[in-house]
Design a protein around this motif. Structure first.
Motif, PDB file in Angstrom:
ATOM      1  N   PRO A 121      -4.648   1.858  -3.274  1.00 51.81           N
ATOM      2  CA  PRO A 121      -4.119   2.772  -2.484  1.00 51.81           C
ATOM      3  C   PRO A 121      -2.665   3.192  -3.008  1.00 51.81           C
ATOM      4  CG  PRO A 121      -3.904   0.436  -2.020  1.00 51.81           C
ATOM      5  CD  PRO A 121      -4.840   0.599  -3.177  1.00 51.81           C
ATOM      6  N   TYR A 122      -2.492   4.516  -2.216  1.00 54.56           N
ATOM      7  CA  TYR A 122      -1.366   5.130  -2.768  1.00 54.56           C
ATOM      8  C   TYR A 122      -0.376   5.771  -1.464  1.00 54.56           C
ATOM      9  CZ  TYR A 122      -4.723   8.494  -1.236  1.00 54.56           C
ATOM     10  OH  TYR A 122      -5.839   9.194  -0.691  1.00 54.56           O
ATOM     11  N   TRP A 123       0.808   5.946  -1.950  1.00 51.97           N
ATOM     12  CA  TRP A 123       1.670   6.537  -0.807  1.00 51.97           C
ATOM     13  C   TRP A 123       1.241   8.086  -0.634  1.00 51.97           C
ATOM     14  CZ3 TRP A 123       6.593   9.667  -1.538  1.00 51.97           C
ATOM     15  CH2 TRP A 123       7.236   9.661  -0.338  1.00 51.97           C
ATOM     16  N   SER A 124       1.048   8.558   0.473  1.00 47.58           N
ATOM     17  CA  SER A 124       0.168   9.621   0.596  1.00 47.58           C
ATOM     18  C   SER A 124       0.982  10.865   0.284  1.00 47.58           C
ATOM     19  CB  SER A 124      -0.407   9.955   1.834  1.00 47.58           C
ATOM     20  OG  SER A 124       0.791   9.824   2.813  1.00 47.58           O
ATOM     21  N   THR A 125       2.204  10.833  -0.126  1.00 46.07           N
ATOM     22  CA  THR A 125       2.777  12.081  -0.469  1.00 46.07           C
ATOM     23  C   THR A 125       2.726  12.324  -1.999  1.00 46.07           C
ATOM     24  OG1 THR A 125       4.784  11.908   1.156  1.00 46.07           O
ATOM     25  CG2 THR A 125       5.330  12.902  -0.935  1.00 46.07           C
ATOM     26  N   PHE A 126       2.502  11.302  -2.711  1.00 44.26           N
ATOM     27  CA  PHE A 126       1.836  11.681  -4.052  1.00 44.26           C
ATOM     28  C   PHE A 126       1.224  12.785  -4.290  1.00 44.26           C
ATOM     29  CE2 PHE A 126       3.484   6.832  -5.092  1.00 44.26           C
ATOM     30  CZ  PHE A 126       4.602   7.169  -5.470  1.00 44.26           C
ATOM     31  N   GLY A 355      -5.103   1.874   6.129  1.00 42.28           N
ATOM     32  CA  GLY A 355      -5.375   2.203   4.960  1.00 42.28           C
ATOM     33  C   GLY A 355      -5.932   3.595   4.386  1.00 42.28           C
ATOM     34  N   THR A 356      -6.479   4.018   5.399  1.00 42.74           N
ATOM     35  CA  THR A 356      -7.255   5.239   5.341  1.00 42.74           C
ATOM     36  C   THR A 356      -6.254   6.468   5.056  1.00 42.74           C
ATOM     37  OG1 THR A 356      -7.178   5.575   7.685  1.00 42.74           O
ATOM     38  CG2 THR A 356      -9.170   5.091   6.464  1.00 42.74           C
ATOM     39  N   THR A 357      -4.838   6.170   5.271  1.00 43.38           N
ATOM     40  CA  THR A 357      -3.759   7.033   5.168  1.00 43.38           C
ATOM     41  C   THR A 357      -3.508   6.940   3.707  1.00 43.38           C
ATOM     42  OG1 THR A 357      -2.903   6.771   7.381  1.00 43.38           O
ATOM     43  CG2 THR A 357      -1.506   7.416   5.480  1.00 43.38           C
ATOM     44  N   PHE A 358      -3.879   5.732   3.049  1.00 41.42           N
ATOM     45  CA  PHE A 358      -3.567   5.556   1.502  1.00 41.42           C
ATOM     46  C   PHE A 358      -4.671   5.416   0.701  1.00 41.42           C
ATOM     47  CE2 PHE A 358      -0.760   2.677   4.373  1.00 41.42           C
ATOM     48  CZ  PHE A 358       0.198   3.345   4.440  1.00 41.42           C
ATOM     49  N   GLY A 359      -5.857   6.038   1.120  1.00 40.32           N
ATOM     50  CA  GLY A 359      -6.781   6.247   0.516  1.00 40.32           C
ATOM     51  C   GLY A 359      -7.761   4.954   0.272  1.00 40.32           C
ATOM     52  N   ASP A 360      -7.594   4.209   1.159  1.00 39.69           N
ATOM     53  CA  ASP A 360      -8.189   2.695   1.169  1.00 39.69           C
ATOM     54  C   ASP A 360      -8.812   2.374   2.717  1.00 39.69           C
ATOM     55  OD1 ASP A 360      -9.085   0.016   1.009  1.00 39.69           O
ATOM     56  OD2 ASP A 360      -7.043  -0.770   0.662  1.00 39.69           O
ATOM     57  N   ARG A 361     -10.130   2.286   2.617  1.00 39.37           N
ATOM     58  CA  ARG A 361     -10.718   2.227   3.922  1.00 39.37           C
ATOM     59  C   ARG A 361     -10.412   0.863   4.500  1.00 39.37           C
ATOM     60  NH1 ARG A 361     -15.886   0.482   5.893  1.00 39.37           N
ATOM     61  NH2 ARG A 361     -16.021  -0.855   4.002  1.00 39.37           N
ATOM     62  N   CYS A 362     -10.111   0.121   4.019  1.00 38.14           N
ATOM     63  CA  CYS A 362     -10.125  -1.465   4.284  1.00 38.14           C
ATOM     64  C   CYS A 362      -8.634  -1.962   4.444  1.00 38.14           C
ATOM     65  CB  CYS A 362     -10.657  -2.292   3.277  1.00 38.14           C
ATOM     66  SG  CYS A 362     -12.428  -1.902   3.074  1.00 38.14           S
ATOM     67  N   GLY A 363      -7.599  -1.367   4.128  1.00 37.65           N
ATOM     68  CA  GLY A 363      -6.180  -1.688   4.226  1.00 37.65           C
ATOM     69  C   GLY A 363      -5.386  -1.638   5.465  1.00 37.65           C
ATOM     70  N   LEU A 364      -4.824  -2.414   5.756  1.00 39.68           N
ATOM     71  CA  LEU A 364      -3.650  -2.164   7.204  1.00 39.68           C
ATOM     72  C   LEU A 364      -2.325  -2.618   6.519  1.00 39.68           C
ATOM     73  CD1 LEU A 364      -3.184  -2.104  10.078  1.00 39.68           C
ATOM     74  CD2 LEU A 364      -3.706  -4.547  10.187  1.00 39.68           C
ATOM     75  N   ARG A 365      -1.456  -1.581   6.833  1.00 40.04           N
ATOM     76  CA  ARG A 365       0.018  -1.914   6.197  1.00 40.04           C
ATOM     77  C   ARG A 365       0.631  -2.153   7.596  1.00 40.04           C
ATOM     78  NH1 ARG A 365       4.049   2.281   4.079  1.00 40.04           N
ATOM     79  NH2 ARG A 365       4.531   2.538   6.462  1.00 40.04           N
ATOM     80  N   LEU A 366       1.445  -3.273   7.543  1.00 42.21           N
ATOM     81  CA  LEU A 366       2.417  -3.632   8.486  1.00 42.21           C
ATOM     82  C   LEU A 366       3.771  -3.998   7.871  1.00 42.21           C
ATOM     83  CD1 LEU A 366      -0.075  -6.485  10.116  1.00 42.21           C
ATOM     84  CD2 LEU A 366       0.481  -4.130  11.064  1.00 42.21           C
ATOM     85  N   SER A 367       4.755  -3.452   8.451  1.00 40.04           N
ATOM     86  CA  SER A 367       6.115  -3.541   7.945  1.00 40.04           C
ATOM     87  C   SER A 367       6.767  -4.648   8.260  1.00 40.04           C
ATOM     88  CB  SER A 367       6.796  -2.180   8.243  1.00 40.04           C
ATOM     89  OG  SER A 367       8.165  -2.213   7.978  1.00 40.04           O
ATOM     90  N   TYR A 368       7.733  -5.274   7.557  1.00 39.81           N
ATOM     91  CA  TYR A 368       8.441  -6.598   7.989  1.00 39.81           C
ATOM     92  C   TYR A 368      10.018  -5.948   7.955  1.00 39.81           C
ATOM     93  CZ  TYR A 368       8.145  -8.276   3.016  1.00 39.81           C
ATOM     94  OH  TYR A 368       7.933  -8.327   1.936  1.00 39.81           O
ATOM     95  N   GLY A 369      10.112  -4.955   7.995  1.00 38.53           N
ATOM     96  CA  GLY A 369      11.703  -4.388   7.840  1.00 38.53           C
ATOM     97  C   GLY A 369      12.330  -4.233   9.315  1.00 38.53           C
TER      98      GLY A 369
END
Ligand code: PLP
Length: 400
Positions: A121-126, A355-369
């Motif tokens: 997976p990638y940051w979608s801006t790239f 994760g679909t945002t990052f090219g990954d069907r299976c991921g989930l990003r949760l921020s701890y900031g």
């Protein structure tokens, strides 16, 4: 009728996730928003003082296109310490956030049809910027290799059209910190195949022990002449809205970046430049230490809560401030992380980024900031909801 290239401008999935969270909150629902790519923090006192001082001195005019000389010198000094090599201001272009540095890189490296390898997976801006610049993103799936590129697969992905490799460590979204072997292998390949490296180290100050962030140019000095280092103060100092970043690279790169910036933004915001300069000159590092300590606490607390997940491995969270969950075990065919994100928003009141945002069907990003109380309540809610996720056919829990 608008230009064809507008089809490349699909707005970021992260922004869409945040908008969904806002809409749910506006409808009166309590929402724990874990979508953001930024840290909730006060301003560093030296930044505040630096900005005030610049305003009091009446600073209001265009600055040098690639940043005031004193700031470029300060960044060059800092890079010299970080990399153990000498850097000069002529190798630095201050930019409107790392995003502009990356956009410059795409515009000045790519001819039409040139390929850029982007680990997924990638940051979608790239990929968006590569496409806008006329290039072609080529994705390298890293999921089976602990979210770092497998070196053989990377070599196989290169073609005569490959022009550059994007290296983002610590990584958004996966939270991995690339190890020395991987970085050395990437550097070797770049030299062997005559490729550029775009080295995005925006999260470089947030590597959580025992993981250590390594600069690829410090590790392999021979690669410096083919590397564009991209960084920003956005994450490191919690000033995403101030829009200040930089690129560092060969003088010829900075020269053309300057020409490009002269026709796009003229210069990065001048008050932000003076404020960051004041910070670099006057701060004793206490602010950054406290920020890192706070994030470290949030990470430890978060991992402890996530350890109660029954069917989802605990994320490594080696760097940055994201927990990146691998939902593969709980998704059935035809489902994706989008389904889980919608479910979490509706059932748990938690907003995350699929994760679909990052090219990954299976991921989930949760921020701890986010503030600790939001994080704790949000993650407890995630655990409860995912452990009862009815769309699943859970198998055994895999190792972290
Ligand atoms: N690079 C990565 C990997 C990011 O995640 C981000 C922002 O989320 C950026 C660059 C952009 O940073 P900036 O806000 O300084 O433009």
């Amino acid at each position: 009728m608008l230009a064809q290239r507008t089809s490349l401008f699909s707005s970021s999935g992260t922004a869409a996730a945040r908008a969904a969270a806002k809409a749910a909150a506006a409808a009166g629902k309590e929402i724990f928003d874990l979508t953001a790519g930024e840290i909730w923090t006060d301003l560093a006192p030296s930044l505040r003082a630096g900005a005030r001082d610049a305003i009091d001195r009446g600073i209001n005019r265009y600055s040098e296109t690639v940043g005031i000389e004193a700031l470029r010198q300060a960044i060059a000094r800092r890079l010299s310490v970080e990399t153990g090599q000498l850097w000069g201001p002529e190798e630095i272009a201050v930019t409107t956030g790392a995003k502009q540095a990356l956009f410059n890189a795409a515009m000045l490296l790519l001819n039409p049809g040139d390929e850029v390898i982007i680990p997924a997976p990638y940051w979608s801006t790239f990929p968006a910027q590569v496409s806008i610049a006329g290039g072609r993103p080529v994705f390298l799936d890293t999921r089976a290799n602990g979210y770092v590129p497998d070196l053989d697969a990377l070599a196989e992905a290169t073609t005569p059209r490959t022009r550059a490799i994007v290296v983002n460590t610590p990584n958004n979204p996966s939270g991995t910190v690339y190890d020395r072997t991987t970085l050395a292998g990437i550097a070797e390949l770049a030299i062997e195949r005559d490729l550029w490296i775009v080295f995005d180290e925006c999260y470089g100050t947030f590597a959580h022990a025992p993981w250590v962030h390594q600069s690829i140019v410090a590790m392999v000095p021979e690669v410096r002449s083919r590397t564009i280092v991209v960084n920003a103060f956005s994450k490191e100092l919690g000033i995403t809205g101030w829009r200040l970043g930089y690129l560092a690279g060969p003088g010829e790169v900075v020269k053309v970046a300057k020409a490009l910036q002269s026709h796009t933004t003229s210069n990065p915001n001048v008050i932000a430049q003076h404020a960051v300069l004041a910070h670099l000159e006057n701060s004793d590092g206490t602010f950054e230490q406290q920020l890192r300590a706070r994030l470290g606490m949030a990470r430890t607390k978060g991992l402890s809560i996530l350890s109660s997940l029954a069917h989802v491995p605990i994320p490594a969270a080696q760097g940055g401030f994201y927990f990146y969950l691998d939902l593969a075990e709980i998704l059935t065919d035809g489902q994706s992380a989008d389904d889980v994100v919608s479910f979490l928003l509706a059932e748990a009141g938690v907003a995350g980024v699929a994760g679909t945002t990052f090219g990954d069907r299976c991921g989930l990003r949760l921020s701890y900031g986010v503030p600790l109380a939001v994080l704790e309540r949000g993650l407890r809610s995630v655990v409860k909801a995912l452990n009862t996720w009815s769309g699943s056919t859970p198998r055994v829990k895999s190792a972290s």
